[in-house]
Design a protein around this motif. Structure first.
Motif, PDB file in Angstrom:
ATOM      1  N   SER A  46      13.057 -24.149  31.636  1.00 25.41           N
ATOM      2  CA  SER A  46      12.218 -25.306  31.969  1.00 25.41           C
ATOM      3  C   SER A  46      10.937 -24.876  32.668  1.00 25.41           C
ATOM      4  N   ALA A  47      11.034 -23.877  33.555  1.00 26.66           N
ATOM      5  CA  ALA A  47       9.840 -23.397  34.254  1.00 26.66           C
ATOM      6  C   ALA A  47       8.862 -22.737  33.292  1.00 26.66           C
ATOM      7  N   LEU A  48       9.376 -21.982  32.307  1.00 23.85           N
ATOM      8  CA  LEU A  48       8.492 -21.371  31.315  1.00 23.85           C
ATOM      9  C   LEU A  48       7.825 -22.423  30.446  1.00 23.85           C
ATOM     10  N   ALA A  49       8.579 -23.468  30.061  1.00 20.53           N
ATOM     11  CA  ALA A  49       7.989 -24.536  29.253  1.00 20.53           C
ATOM     12  C   ALA A  49       6.911 -25.277  30.024  1.00 20.53           C
ATOM     13  N   ALA A  50       7.129 -25.495  31.325  1.00 24.67           N
ATOM     14  CA  ALA A  50       6.122 -26.181  32.132  1.00 24.67           C
ATOM     15  C   ALA A  50       4.884 -25.319  32.344  1.00 24.67           C
ATOM     16  N   ALA A  51       5.071 -23.987  32.366  1.00 23.35           N
ATOM     17  CA  ALA A  51       3.921 -23.092  32.542  1.00 23.35           C
ATOM     18  C   ALA A  51       3.021 -23.062  31.321  1.00 23.35           C
ATOM     19  N   ALA A  52       3.457 -23.633  30.203  1.00 22.27           N
ATOM     20  CA  ALA A  52       2.641 -23.679  28.988  1.00 22.27           C
ATOM     21  C   ALA A  52       1.918 -25.009  28.826  1.00 22.27           C
ATOM     22  N   VAL A  53       2.029 -25.914  29.808  1.00 27.18           N
ATOM     23  CA  VAL A  53       1.364 -27.220  29.748  1.00 27.18           C
ATOM     24  C   VAL A  53       0.174 -27.176  30.709  1.00 27.18           C
TER      25      VAL A  53
END
Length: 412
Positions: free
Chosen positions: A125-132
């Motif tokens: 989830s943290a990696l996905a949020a870092a791409a927004v």
């Protein structure tokens, strides 16, 4: 739908454009703030060092209570005289110089266990949020000059960095140095006694640089001296670095070898991870988790039926003595009673009108009949009176004597 691609910055040579690489599957994981917060809270407790107070703290005096009868509290008091300390309360947590309540011990439970799958879910989830980009900017990072998020740079360009000054030039060329300046300006003194415990200064966090396995240790030494910059291997990503303070949206600078290695580390929807046993990245139940946007879209609203308009009538309390319908709900038999009453009133009214008409017209026949009715009523009344007297005078049982009422004595 084809997966999006990401441009590798500083990868073009001469007239060749920059290369592009497919976005790893872990960036499509659902962003679960609740999971990240829970995992971060538990994992951050594992860095604590056991500490406590000595068992003698607050008890290094021979204090005893004075007992009752002296109009003072029964707290133990310091013995002696000639000083302001004598007579003062001791031992209690409410006393000056006393022990604390429930003293901290070194054998308390300092560490916390967290499920492995939860930790992996939080990192995804943290990696996905870092791409927004919106989430990265909302966290406070300065990424207005960055060409693309997620930001991927060439590993060959990073290998050419031999000094910290070269690292600064590299970050300036990709527009990431603005975030480092923000972290540099945030250096400030710590409030409290931490200033005395080798942690005098505080500063904000800048970009996180992720490298792969094919890189020497010079990169870590050259970048770690910059304020707010952290360097980590792609195989050892940590939720404490990807979401500091349990706040999603860390600005991450990827080296291309690390970025390409993410599918092997976390797997894809069709292939399991190479380093994690039978693991695949989590997937969202909905392609678009914004349910409110789906419901309010034109496609749904154009075919949806309007909700039925049912008027809401307020319940009015009615007095049953004034409202006939309210009385009828309480006592349904009142309808029969009122009907008999109305018929009786109508009959009496007819009789009265007939009598008045006979009196006015001097109808002797009607008057004589009326007179006979009255006499008949008188006779019936007299007969009933005689019958009641007979019942009272006759004994109930022949063998029993007749009941005689006691006669009152007349006053002389």
């Amino acid at each position: 739908m084809s997966r999006p691609v990401v441009t590798i910055q500083l990868s073009g040579k001469g007239d060749k454009p920059n290369e592009q690489v497919a976005l790893p599957a872990v960036f499509l994981a659902p962003i679960r703030l609740d999971v990240v917060h829970q995992v971060h809270t538990n994992v951050s407790k594992n860095r604590r060092q056991p500490h406590g107070v000595t068992k003698l703290a607050g008890h290094q005096t021979s204090a005893e209570s004075w007992g009752t009868g002296r109009a003072v509290a029964r707290i133990p008091r310091v013995p002696g005289g000639g000083t302001s300390r004598s007579g003062q309360g001791a031992f209690g947590n409410m006393c000056r110089g006393g022990r604390m309540f429930s003293p901290i011990k070194t054998w308390r439970k300092w560490k916390r266990k967290t499920n492995l799958n939860q930790r992996r879910y939080a990192i995804s989830s943290a990696l996905a949020a870092a791409a927004v980009p919106a989430i990265v900017q909302a966290r406070g990072h300065r990424v207005s000059q960055v060409p693309e998020i997620p930001l991927v740079i060439s590993a060959e360009a990073a290998k050419a960095v031999t000094k910290s000054s070269k690292a600064v030039e590299l970050l300036k060329s990709i527009g990431a140095y603005e975030d480092i300046e923000k972290a540099k300006d945030s250096i400030r003194h710590r409030a409290g006694k931490g200033k005395l415990r080798n942690r005098r200064y505080k500063k904000g966090l800048g970009p996180l640089i992720v490298f792969g396995d094919n890189l020497n240790g010079n990169l870590v030494r050259n970048f770690r001296n910059l304020p707010g910059v952290e360097v980590v291997n792609v195989n050892y990503l940590n939720i404490l670095q990807l979401a500091p303070g349990a706040h999603l949206g860390r600005f991450v600078v990827w080296l291309d070898d690390a970025f390409k290695h993410l599918d092997k580390v976390f797997g894809t929807p069709t292939e399991v991870s190479a380093s994690k046993l039978s693991y695949k990245p989590p997937r969202s139940m909905l392609a678009n988790p914004n349910v409110r946007r789906i419901i309010n879209s034109y496609e749904i609203q154009s075919v949806a039926r309007l909700p039925p308009k049912v008027p809401r009538r307020a319940i009015i309390k009615q007095n049953p003595l004034k409202h006939y319908h309210a009385l009828l709900r309480l006592n349904p038999f009142v309808e029969h009673t009122l009907r008999k009453k109305i018929l009786r009133e109508r009959e009496n009214k007819k009789k009265k009108e007939a009598l008045l008409q006979a009196i006015r017209s001097k109808d002797k026949t009607y008057l004589e009949n009326k007179k006979k009715e009255k006499e008949t009523q008188k006779q019936r009344h007299a007969q009933s009176k005689t019958f009641r007297k007979l019942l009272l005078d006759t004994p109930i049982h022949p063998s029993r004597p007749k009941y005689e009422r006691p006669q009152e004595k007349k006053a002389e």
